[in-house]
Motif scaffolding. Structure first.
Motif, PDB file in Angstrom:
ATOM      1  N   GLU A  14      44.997  19.582  32.541  1.00 22.62           N
ATOM      2  CA  GLU A  14      43.841  19.961  33.353  1.00 22.62           C
ATOM      3  C   GLU A  14      43.348  21.320  32.868  1.00 22.62           C
ATOM      4  N   LEU A  15      42.057  21.411  32.575  1.00 26.90           N
ATOM      5  CA  LEU A  15      41.472  22.654  32.071  1.00 26.90           C
ATOM      6  C   LEU A  15      40.596  23.305  33.130  1.00 26.90           C
ATOM      7  N   ASP A  16      40.625  24.606  33.177  1.00 28.88           N
ATOM      8  CA  ASP A  16      39.744  25.397  34.035  1.00 28.88           C
ATOM      9  C   ASP A  16      39.092  26.431  33.116  1.00 28.88           C
ATOM     10  N   LEU A  17      37.905  26.118  32.635  1.00 29.35           N
ATOM     11  CA  LEU A  17      37.237  26.940  31.629  1.00 29.35           C
ATOM     12  C   LEU A  17      36.174  27.812  32.274  1.00 29.35           C
ATOM     13  N   TYR A  18      36.269  29.115  32.045  1.00 32.54           N
ATOM     14  CA  TYR A  18      35.270  30.062  32.546  1.00 32.54           C
ATOM     15  C   TYR A  18      34.020  29.944  31.690  1.00 32.54           C
ATOM     16  N   THR A  19      32.886  29.714  32.335  1.00 35.40           N
ATOM     17  CA  THR A  19      31.628  29.558  31.608  1.00 35.40           C
ATOM     18  C   THR A  19      30.580  30.556  32.074  1.00 35.40           C
ATOM     19  N   PRO A  22      29.068  36.132  28.998  1.00 29.99           N
ATOM     20  CA  PRO A  22      29.992  36.262  27.870  1.00 29.99           C
ATOM     21  C   PRO A  22      30.960  37.442  27.948  1.00 29.99           C
ATOM     22  N   ASP A  23      30.753  38.344  28.877  1.00 29.55           N
ATOM     23  CA  ASP A  23      31.727  39.422  29.059  1.00 29.55           C
ATOM     24  C   ASP A  23      33.002  38.818  29.621  1.00 29.55           C
ATOM     25  N   ALA A  24      33.978  39.635  29.843  1.00 33.34           N
ATOM     26  CA  ALA A  24      35.226  39.167  30.442  1.00 33.34           C
ATOM     27  C   ALA A  24      34.977  38.627  31.848  1.00 33.34           C
ATOM     28  N   MET A  25      35.798  37.677  32.246  1.00 38.59           N
ATOM     29  CA  MET A  25      35.733  37.155  33.604  1.00 38.59           C
ATOM     30  C   MET A  25      36.042  38.296  34.574  1.00 38.59           C
ATOM     31  N   PRO A  26      35.287  38.394  35.663  1.00 33.83           N
ATOM     32  CA  PRO A  26      35.601  39.447  36.645  1.00 33.83           C
ATOM     33  C   PRO A  26      37.058  39.329  37.104  1.00 33.83           C
ATOM     34  N   ARG A  27      37.711  40.461  37.230  1.00 35.68           N
ATOM     35  CA  ARG A  27      39.148  40.502  37.552  1.00 35.68           C
ATOM     36  C   ARG A  27      39.480  39.711  38.809  1.00 35.68           C
ATOM     37  N   GLU A  29      37.983  37.210  40.143  1.00 34.54           N
ATOM     38  CA  GLU A  29      37.883  35.775  39.883  1.00 34.54           C
ATOM     39  C   GLU A  29      39.065  35.297  39.039  1.00 34.54           C
ATOM     40  N   PHE A  30      39.446  36.092  38.051  1.00 33.73           N
ATOM     41  CA  PHE A  30      40.583  35.739  37.208  1.00 33.73           C
ATOM     42  C   PHE A  30      41.857  35.619  38.040  1.00 33.73           C
ATOM     43  N   LEU A  31      42.059  36.548  38.942  1.00 35.15           N
ATOM     44  CA  LEU A  31      43.246  36.508  39.805  1.00 35.15           C
ATOM     45  C   LEU A  31      43.263  35.237  40.646  1.00 35.15           C
ATOM     46  N   THR A  42      43.909  34.192  27.299  1.00 38.16           N
ATOM     47  CA  THR A  42      43.299  35.466  27.675  1.00 38.16           C
ATOM     48  C   THR A  42      42.557  36.086  26.501  1.00 38.16           C
ATOM     49  N   MET A  43      41.662  36.990  26.840  1.00 43.26           N
ATOM     50  CA  MET A  43      40.938  37.776  25.855  1.00 43.26           C
ATOM     51  C   MET A  43      41.561  39.169  25.848  1.00 43.26           C
ATOM     52  N   VAL A  44      41.303  39.923  24.787  1.00 42.97           N
ATOM     53  CA  VAL A  44      41.872  41.271  24.685  1.00 42.97           C
ATOM     54  C   VAL A  44      41.383  42.165  25.828  1.00 42.97           C
ATOM     55  N   SER A  45      40.278  41.808  26.446  1.00 43.92           N
ATOM     56  CA  SER A  45      39.745  42.590  27.564  1.00 43.92           C
ATOM     57  C   SER A  45      40.400  42.230  28.906  1.00 43.92           C
ATOM     58  N   ASP A  46      41.210  41.174  28.935  1.00 51.52           N
ATOM     59  CA  ASP A  46      41.902  40.764  30.164  1.00 51.52           C
ATOM     60  C   ASP A  46      43.240  41.481  30.265  1.00 51.52           C
ATOM     61  N   ARG A  47      43.467  42.163  31.372  1.00 45.24           N
ATOM     62  CA  ARG A  47      44.735  42.864  31.598  1.00 45.24           C
ATOM     63  C   ARG A  47      45.752  41.876  32.181  1.00 45.24           C
ATOM     64  N   VAL A  48      46.838  41.670  31.464  1.00 41.20           N
ATOM     65  CA  VAL A  48      47.902  40.786  31.931  1.00 41.20           C
ATOM     66  C   VAL A  48      49.049  41.681  32.376  1.00 41.20           C
ATOM     67  N   ASP A  49      49.156  41.815  33.680  1.00 40.22           N
ATOM     68  CA  ASP A  49      50.139  42.723  34.273  1.00 40.22           C
ATOM     69  C   ASP A  49      50.833  42.023  35.430  1.00 40.22           C
ATOM     70  N   ALA A  50      51.674  42.745  36.149  1.00 39.89           N
ATOM     71  CA  ALA A  50      52.416  42.163  37.271  1.00 39.89           C
ATOM     72  C   ALA A  50      51.475  41.567  38.310  1.00 39.89           C
ATOM     73  N   GLU A  51      50.339  42.206  38.549  1.00 39.75           N
ATOM     74  CA  GLU A  51      49.387  41.676  39.537  1.00 39.75           C
ATOM     75  C   GLU A  51      48.898  40.287  39.140  1.00 39.75           C
ATOM     76  N   LEU A  52      48.524  40.112  37.882  1.00 41.46           N
ATOM     77  CA  LEU A  52      48.046  38.805  37.422  1.00 41.46           C
ATOM     78  C   LEU A  52      49.185  37.788  37.416  1.00 41.46           C
ATOM     79  N   LEU A  53      50.361  38.198  36.973  1.00 42.20           N
ATOM     80  CA  LEU A  53      51.500  37.288  36.956  1.00 42.20           C
ATOM     81  C   LEU A  53      51.892  36.863  38.370  1.00 42.20           C
TER      82      LEU A  53
END
Length: 97
Positions: A14-19, A22-27, A29-31, A42-53
């Motif tokens: 199952e895919l959930d693609l952000y469309t 073109p900037d990064a997905m708002p934080r 919404e990503f959460l 993820t993109m290099v602009s996406d912060r993958v930290d404890a909050e996202l995990l």
């Protein structure tokens, strides 16, 4: 390249693609959208930290960074949680040379 990968994945998961823009997905919404996902691309602009995990939850198995680097990813926190981290090494090697 991304379109080719998405076509290969369709029918296998199952895919959930952000469309959005073109900037990064708002934080925020990503959460929300990370919840209960098995993997995140993820993109290099996406912060993958404890909050996202935390938002993704225990089903998360892999974070694949669509970038050469991984400075945006808390690798130690992912390792602690058993989440694999991947990136795209050497993708720019030829272009740089």
């Amino acid at each position: 390249m991304v379109d080719e990968a998405m076509r290969a994945l369709r029918g296998h998961c199952e895919l959930d693609l952000y469309t959005g823009p073109p900037d990064a997905m708002p934080r925020d919404e990503f959460l929300k959208r990370a919840k209960d996902k098995d993997g995140l691309l993820t993109m290099v602009s996406d912060r993958v930290d404890a909050e996202l995990l935390d938002a993704a939850g225990p089903s998360l198995k892999i974070v694949a960074n669509h970038a050469v680097g991984y400075d945006n990813i808390d690798v130690a926190e992912c390792t602690r949680r058993g989440v694999l981290v991947a990136n795209t090494p050497d993708v720019l090697t030829e272009a740089t040379a």
